[in-house]
Scaffold this motif. Structure first.
Motif, PDB file in Angstrom:
ATOM      1  N   GLY A 521       0.840  -1.214   0.000  1.00  0.00           N
ATOM      2  CA  GLY A 521       0.000   0.000   0.000  1.00  0.00           C
ATOM      3  C   GLY A 521       0.860   1.243   0.000  1.00  0.00           C
ATOM      4  N   ASN A 522       1.887   1.283   0.936  1.00  0.00           N
ATOM      5  CA  ASN A 522       2.802   2.427   1.029  1.00  0.00           C
ATOM      6  C   ASN A 522       3.531   2.649  -0.296  1.00  0.00           C
ATOM      7  OD1 ASN A 522       2.221   3.280   3.565  1.00  0.00           O
ATOM      8  ND2 ASN A 522       3.950   2.224   4.574  1.00  0.00           N
ATOM      9  N   ALA A 523       3.958   1.513  -0.881  1.00  0.00           N
ATOM     10  CA  ALA A 523       4.713   1.608  -2.137  1.00  0.00           C
ATOM     11  C   ALA A 523       3.837   2.250  -3.229  1.00  0.00           C
ATOM     12  CB  ALA A 523       5.179   0.218  -2.548  1.00  0.00           C
ATOM     13  N   ARG A 551       9.844  -3.555  -3.256  1.00  0.00           N
ATOM     14  CA  ARG A 551      10.527  -2.380  -3.800  1.00  0.00           C
ATOM     15  C   ARG A 551       9.582  -1.580  -4.694  1.00  0.00           C
ATOM     16  NH1 ARG A 551      15.137  -1.490  -8.380  1.00  0.00           N
ATOM     17  NH2 ARG A 551      14.982   0.763  -8.192  1.00  0.00           N
ATOM     18  N   ASP A 552       9.702  -0.246  -4.564  1.00  0.00           N
ATOM     19  CA  ASP A 552       8.909   0.595  -5.468  1.00  0.00           C
ATOM     20  C   ASP A 552       9.841   1.495  -6.259  1.00  0.00           C
ATOM     21  OD1 ASP A 552       9.396   3.215  -4.146  1.00  0.00           O
ATOM     22  OD2 ASP A 552       8.331   2.242  -2.448  1.00  0.00           O
ATOM     23  N   HIS A 553       9.291   2.228  -7.146  1.00  0.00           N
ATOM     24  CA  HIS A 553      10.108   3.152  -7.927  1.00  0.00           C
ATOM     25  C   HIS A 553       9.662   4.574  -7.658  1.00  0.00           C
ATOM     26  CE1 HIS A 553      12.465   0.221 -10.293  1.00  0.00           C
ATOM     27  NE2 HIS A 553      11.408  -0.588 -10.017  1.00  0.00           N
ATOM     28  N   PHE A 570       3.889   8.910  12.775  1.00  0.00           N
ATOM     29  CA  PHE A 570       4.717   9.685  11.844  1.00  0.00           C
ATOM     30  C   PHE A 570       4.171   9.455  10.427  1.00  0.00           C
ATOM     31  CE2 PHE A 570       8.117   9.734   8.665  1.00  0.00           C
ATOM     32  CZ  PHE A 570       8.449  11.084   8.728  1.00  0.00           C
ATOM     33  N   THR A 571       3.785  10.538   9.853  1.00  0.00           N
ATOM     34  CA  THR A 571       3.258  10.403   8.472  1.00  0.00           C
ATOM     35  C   THR A 571       3.548  11.671   7.660  1.00  0.00           C
ATOM     36  OG1 THR A 571       1.264  10.004   7.135  1.00  0.00           O
ATOM     37  CG2 THR A 571       0.943  11.230   9.167  1.00  0.00           C
ATOM     38  N   THR A 572       3.700  11.484   6.395  1.00  0.00           N
ATOM     39  CA  THR A 572       3.902  12.649   5.518  1.00  0.00           C
ATOM     40  C   THR A 572       2.681  12.823   4.622  1.00  0.00           C
ATOM     41  OG1 THR A 572       5.008  11.225   3.944  1.00  0.00           O
ATOM     42  CG2 THR A 572       6.428  12.468   5.442  1.00  0.00           C
ATOM     43  N   LYS A 573       1.696  11.954   4.902  1.00  0.00           N
ATOM     44  CA  LYS A 573       0.519  11.990   4.022  1.00  0.00           C
ATOM     45  C   LYS A 573      -0.483  13.033   4.487  1.00  0.00           C
ATOM     46  CE  LYS A 573       1.390   7.229   2.907  1.00  0.00           C
ATOM     47  NZ  LYS A 573       1.045   5.835   3.169  1.00  0.00           N
ATOM     48  N   GLU A 574      -1.272  13.377   3.617  1.00  0.00           N
ATOM     49  CA  GLU A 574      -2.283  14.393   3.936  1.00  0.00           C
ATOM     50  C   GLU A 574      -3.281  13.853   4.933  1.00  0.00           C
ATOM     51  OE1 GLU A 574      -4.149  15.548   0.255  1.00  0.00           O
ATOM     52  OE2 GLU A 574      -2.208  16.107  -0.598  1.00  0.00           O
ATOM     53  N   GLN A 577      -5.567  10.711   4.760  1.00  0.00           N
ATOM     54  CA  GLN A 577      -4.887   9.727   3.916  1.00  0.00           C
ATOM     55  C   GLN A 577      -4.156   8.668   4.734  1.00  0.00           C
ATOM     56  OE1 GLN A 577      -4.773   9.610   0.293  1.00  0.00           O
ATOM     57  NE2 GLN A 577      -6.550  10.930   0.618  1.00  0.00           N
ATOM     58  N   GLY A 578      -3.506   9.142   5.820  1.00  0.00           N
ATOM     59  CA  GLY A 578      -2.722   8.177   6.632  1.00  0.00           C
ATOM     60  C   GLY A 578      -2.674   8.585   8.079  1.00  0.00           C
ATOM     61  N   LEU A 579      -2.525   7.538   8.945  1.00  0.00           N
ATOM     62  CA  LEU A 579      -2.480   7.818  10.399  1.00  0.00           C
ATOM     63  C   LEU A 579      -1.055   7.784  10.949  1.00  0.00           C
ATOM     64  CD1 LEU A 579      -5.453   5.663  11.693  1.00  0.00           C
ATOM     65  CD2 LEU A 579      -5.269   8.142  11.859  1.00  0.00           C
ATOM     66  N   GLY A 580      -0.141   7.244  10.134  1.00  0.00           N
ATOM     67  CA  GLY A 580       1.261   7.101  10.618  1.00  0.00           C
ATOM     68  C   GLY A 580       1.398   5.929  11.557  1.00  0.00           C
ATOM     69  N   LEU A 581       0.451   4.930  11.433  1.00  0.00           N
ATOM     70  CA  LEU A 581       0.538   3.774  12.340  1.00  0.00           C
ATOM     71  C   LEU A 581       0.949   2.494  11.620  1.00  0.00           C
ATOM     72  CD1 LEU A 581      -2.647   4.280  14.520  1.00  0.00           C
ATOM     73  CD2 LEU A 581      -0.268   4.426  15.261  1.00  0.00           C
ATOM     74  N   GLY A 582       0.797   2.478  10.287  1.00  0.00           N
ATOM     75  CA  GLY A 582       1.025   1.264   9.507  1.00  0.00           C
ATOM     76  C   GLY A 582       2.354   0.594   9.783  1.00  0.00           C
ATOM     77  N   LEU A 583       3.472   1.322   9.615  1.00  0.00           N
ATOM     78  CA  LEU A 583       4.802   0.710   9.794  1.00  0.00           C
ATOM     79  C   LEU A 583       5.063   0.370  11.259  1.00  0.00           C
ATOM     80  CD1 LEU A 583       7.095   2.613   7.260  1.00  0.00           C
ATOM     81  CD2 LEU A 583       6.314   0.244   7.177  1.00  0.00           C
ATOM     82  N   ALA A 584       4.567   1.236  12.172  1.00  0.00           N
ATOM     83  CA  ALA A 584       4.778   0.967  13.606  1.00  0.00           C
ATOM     84  C   ALA A 584       4.125  -0.362  13.976  1.00  0.00           C
ATOM     85  CB  ALA A 584       4.190   2.096  14.443  1.00  0.00           C
TER      86      ALA A 584
HETATM   87  P1  ADP Z   1       0.866   6.214   6.572  1.00  0.00           P
HETATM   88  O1  ADP Z   1       0.984   5.359   5.329  1.00  0.00           O
HETATM   89  O2  ADP Z   1      -0.464   6.228   7.135  1.00  0.00           O
HETATM   90  O3  ADP Z   1       1.457   7.578   6.378  1.00  0.00           O
HETATM   91  P2  ADP Z   1       2.951   4.508   7.476  1.00  0.00           P
HETATM   92  O4  ADP Z   1       3.521   4.186   8.801  1.00  0.00           O
HETATM   93  O5  ADP Z   1       2.573   3.374   6.619  1.00  0.00           O
HETATM   94  O6  ADP Z   1       1.791   5.507   7.667  1.00  0.00           O
HETATM   95  O7  ADP Z   1       4.092   5.331   6.720  1.00  0.00           O
HETATM   96  C1  ADP Z   1       4.687   6.426   7.299  1.00  0.00           C
HETATM   97  C2  ADP Z   1       5.381   7.300   6.346  1.00  0.00           C
HETATM   98  O8  ADP Z   1       6.531   6.662   5.762  1.00  0.00           O
HETATM   99  C3  ADP Z   1       4.593   7.719   5.191  1.00  0.00           C
HETATM  100  O9  ADP Z   1       3.750   8.853   5.479  1.00  0.00           O
HETATM  101  C4  ADP Z   1       5.677   8.076   4.185  1.00  0.00           C
HETATM  102  O10 ADP Z   1       6.185   9.378   4.412  1.00  0.00           O
HETATM  103  C5  ADP Z   1       6.786   7.100   4.469  1.00  0.00           C
HETATM  104  N1  ADP Z   1       6.781   5.955   3.538  1.00  0.00           N
HETATM  105  C6  ADP Z   1       6.269   4.751   3.742  1.00  0.00           C
HETATM  106  N2  ADP Z   1       6.455   3.931   2.685  1.00  0.00           N
HETATM  107  C7  ADP Z   1       7.117   4.661   1.742  1.00  0.00           C
HETATM  108  C8  ADP Z   1       7.586   4.378   0.423  1.00  0.00           C
HETATM  109  N3  ADP Z   1       7.426   3.164  -0.180  1.00  0.00           N
HETATM  110  N4  ADP Z   1       8.245   5.370  -0.240  1.00  0.00           N
HETATM  111  C9  ADP Z   1       8.375   6.556   0.350  1.00  0.00           C
HETATM  112  N5  ADP Z   1       7.975   6.893   1.600  1.00  0.00           N
HETATM  113  C10 ADP Z   1       7.320   5.944   2.284  1.00  0.00           C
END
Ligand code: ADP
Length: 622
Positions: A521-523, A551-553, A570-574, A577-584
């Motif tokens: 999803g992140n990719a 891997r993404d491009h 932590f998120t950079t998404k609007e 769009q995202g909560l910043g919890l997925g990777l954690a």
């Molecule tokens: P969310 O997707 O809700 O923002 P995640 O924990 O999944 O939360 O991701 C956190 C942040 O990590 C994203 O907001 C993004 O800035 C960065 N990130 C995650 N996956 C990628 C990726 N494949 N390429 C670039 N940045 C990524």
């Protein structure tokens, strides 16, 4: 070997030992001597009484002889009118009397002191007719009625005791009767004496003695006047009268004296010692001017005292040694007790410390248990929260899915309507083959829809969290199916590179799918809006681990994202769009199964996430 500091103690001990033994010996000697001397004096006094009594009895026996002669008529007649016949008659009578009495001689003197009748009248040395007025016993009798005198006979030189008595008639004194008692006669009365004894007359001349050589010695010095008087009276018949040589040593109680007697020469054979130190006890003999002295040897007493002193000394020494030994033993015992007490104290201390440490340990243990319990509780809470989040995440995805699913199902449903409508028409026309073909396709479509709903159902189910062998390919398929809508929208190409054999990861299938959905999803998000989005997924098995890379491009990870990738929220998404919890959450899930999740930038651009999981046993063959 003695240590230096023990030397003074040793000297003290030896001195104490000597002092104790010596003191005890001296005391015993003194005491024994005093007791012995008292006994000796008592015995001496007893002997003195005994000897004096028997001597007095013996003398008294003869005392009445001359007096009774005054009662004899023949005697009185001889004195008043002397004739040879009367003289002979009286002499005969006296001879018989003398023989009976055992005296030395009995004789009668007339007023002038001449012998008129005598018991020894027959003998050649008879002193019949002799003039004996110079003899003191004659004068004493003439003057005082009776006389007593010790002297040595002038005729035969025989010592004897003269007892005289005046013979009187109504007209006055006619003469004197005399009996001479031999000393042997008197000595007989002593019987077997047990101690040396002597009788000295008023001049201090020894006249009777149990030691023959003592006779006619003097026990007190004679002055010249006395000596010349002896010559006149011929009392001792010119005997030499040497001093006996008694040395007075000390005055004792009750008139007793301590004296030293000289050795007698030639040596006198006696039943008792005659020379040495003696206790001398003297007593006057009643009816005479003589004194009886008894000597009791002190040697025996002294010997006894010395042996008792020796016994006492040895006894004290023995006692001293015994006390030393006892003391030594006591000290040894108290040392042992002290050592035991010290040991006990050390033991108690050790036990106390052990108890303390045990208490500390159990306290620490309790603390640890509490912490573990708290931790477990926290983990449980975390896990619950995580579950909730996972569930929430799933629901979010499902929410997104719903539209996609509806779209997905719409297509087959529309196809189903068309196919079923056509099948009815074909059946009505009798075209059974085409109808059956349509029905077959309907069946396929229904199967496909069933699979779709089954997948959704399994995704929605809460997982047990128990690890199991999960085929990686299926997990990937499920994940991509969930993302199908998103993939279509993004238009990204997906390439999957898996080895031919089945890779089995050791984890929970639902959670793994969750992680894969997240990574993919992140990719896709990162590549949104890019001209040629491409998603590359590869996996391999390595040393019991399953390594999967997504891997993404896209633009790759920014510096900040690289640092804070796994930070919750932590998120950079609007917004929205995202909560910043997925990777954690994904990192937490992977860690739970003993795996690891890391993110980095690919050298050729884009981000690459590596999932490292333990392999199930089935795939541990590489
Ligand atoms: P969310 O997707 O809700 O923002 P995640 O924990 O999944 O939360 O991701 C956190 C942040 O990590 C994203 O907001 C993004 O800035 C960065 N990130 C995650 N996956 C990628 C990726 N494949 N390429 C670039 N940045 C990524």
């Amino acid at each position: 070997m003695f240590q230096h500091r023990q030397l003074p103690r040793l000297i003290l001990l030896v001195l104490g030992f000597a002092a104790l033994a010596g003191g005890a010996g001296l005391l015993a000697f003194r005491y024994s001597l005093a007791v012995g001397m008292a006994e000796l004096q008592a015995t001496g006094r007893h002997r003195l009484d005994l000897y004096a009594a028997s001597l007095e009895r013996e003398i008294d026996k003869y005392a009445y002889f001359p007096t009774t002669l005054g009662l004899e008529r023949d005697v009185l007649q001889l004195l008043s009118a002397p004739t040879p016949e009367r003289g002979e008659q009286v002499s005969l009578y006296l001879e018989q009397l003398n023989e009976r009495a055992g005296s030395l001689s009995i004789y009668i003197l007339d007023r002038a002191g001449r012998v008129v009748a005598t018991s020894n009248w027959r003998r050649a040395d008879s002193f019949l007719g002799e003039e004996l007025a110079f003899r003191p016993y004659f004068r004493q009798a003439m003057d005082g009625g009776s006389g007593r005198f010790f002297g040595i006979g002038t005729t035969r030189g025989e010592p004897g005791y003269y007892l005289s008595s005046a013979l009187s008639d109504e007209h006055g004194t006619l003469g004197v009767a005399v009996v001479k008692v031999g000393l042997k006669q008197l000595e007989k009365s002593w019987g077997p004496v047990e101690a040396p004894a002597l009788v000295a007359d008023e001049n201090g001349v020894v006249i009777l003695a149990s030691v023959p050589s003592w006779k006619f010695t003097t026990i007190k010095p004679l002055d010249e006047a006395t000596r010349s008087a002896f010559d006149r009276t011929q009392q001792y018949n010119r005997q030499a009268l040497h001093p006996l040589g008694v040395t007075e040593l000390a005055d004792l109680q009750h008139g007793a004296r301590l004296v030293r007697m000289p050795a007698v020469e030639p040596k006198t054979v006696a039943m008792f010692p005659v020379a040495g130190t003696f206790v001398a006890q003297t007593q006057a003999l009643a009816g005479t001017s003589w004194h009886l002295t008894v000597f009791s040897s002190q040697d025996q007493v002294r010997g006894d005292a010395i042996s008792r002193a020796a016994i006492a000394g040895v006894g004290a020494a023995f006692l001293f040694i015994l006390m030393l030994l006892l003391n030594q033993r006591r000290r040894h015992l108290s040392d042992r007790l002290a050592a035991q007490a010290a040991l006990q104290r050390a033991h108690d201390e050790l036990e106390r410390k052990v108890a303390e440490r045990t208490a500390d340990l159990s306290a620490a243990n309790r603390r640890l248990q509490r912490e573990v319990a708290e931790r477990t509780q926290a983990e449980r809470t975390l896990r619950a929260a995580q579950d909730e989040l996972v569930q929430a995440g799933k629901l979010a995805v499902i929410g997104q899915l719903a539209a996609g699913v509806a779209h997905e199902l719409n297509q087959p449903l529309a196809a189903l309507r068309t196919l079923s409508g056509n099948a009815r028409k074909f059946l009505a026309r009798g075209n059974h083959d085409t109808a059956s073909g349509n029905l077959e396709r309907i069946g396929d479509l229904v199967d496909r829809m069933g699979r779709m709903t089954a997948q959704l159902k399994s995704f929605a189910r809460k997982s047990s969290g128990q690890p199991q062998a999960v085929p990686l390919r299926r997990a990937l398929d499920n994940a991509l199916f969930l993302l199908e809508q998103k993939l279509k929208q993004s238009g990204a190409g997906v390439s999957i590179d898996l080895p031919p054999q089945e890779l089995l990861a050791w984890c929970d299938p639902n959670r793994l799918e969750q992680v894969l959905v997240n990574l993919a999803g992140n990719a896709l998000d990162a590549m949104a809006g890019l001209p040629r989005p491409a998603l590359e997924i590869g996996a391999r098995s390595e040393h019991g681990r399953i390594l999967l890379q997504v891997r993404d491009h896209g633009p790759g990870l920014s510096e900040e994202a690289g640092r804070r990738l796994f930070e919750p929220f932590f998120t950079t998404k609007e917004a929205g769009q995202g909560l910043g919890l997925g990777l954690a959450i994904s990192a937490g899930i992977v860690a739970d199964f003993g795996g690891n999740l890391s993110g980095a930038n690919h050298p050729q651009g884009g981000a690459v996430f590596t999932l490292d999981l333990p392999a199930a046993r089935d795939t541990e063959h590489d």
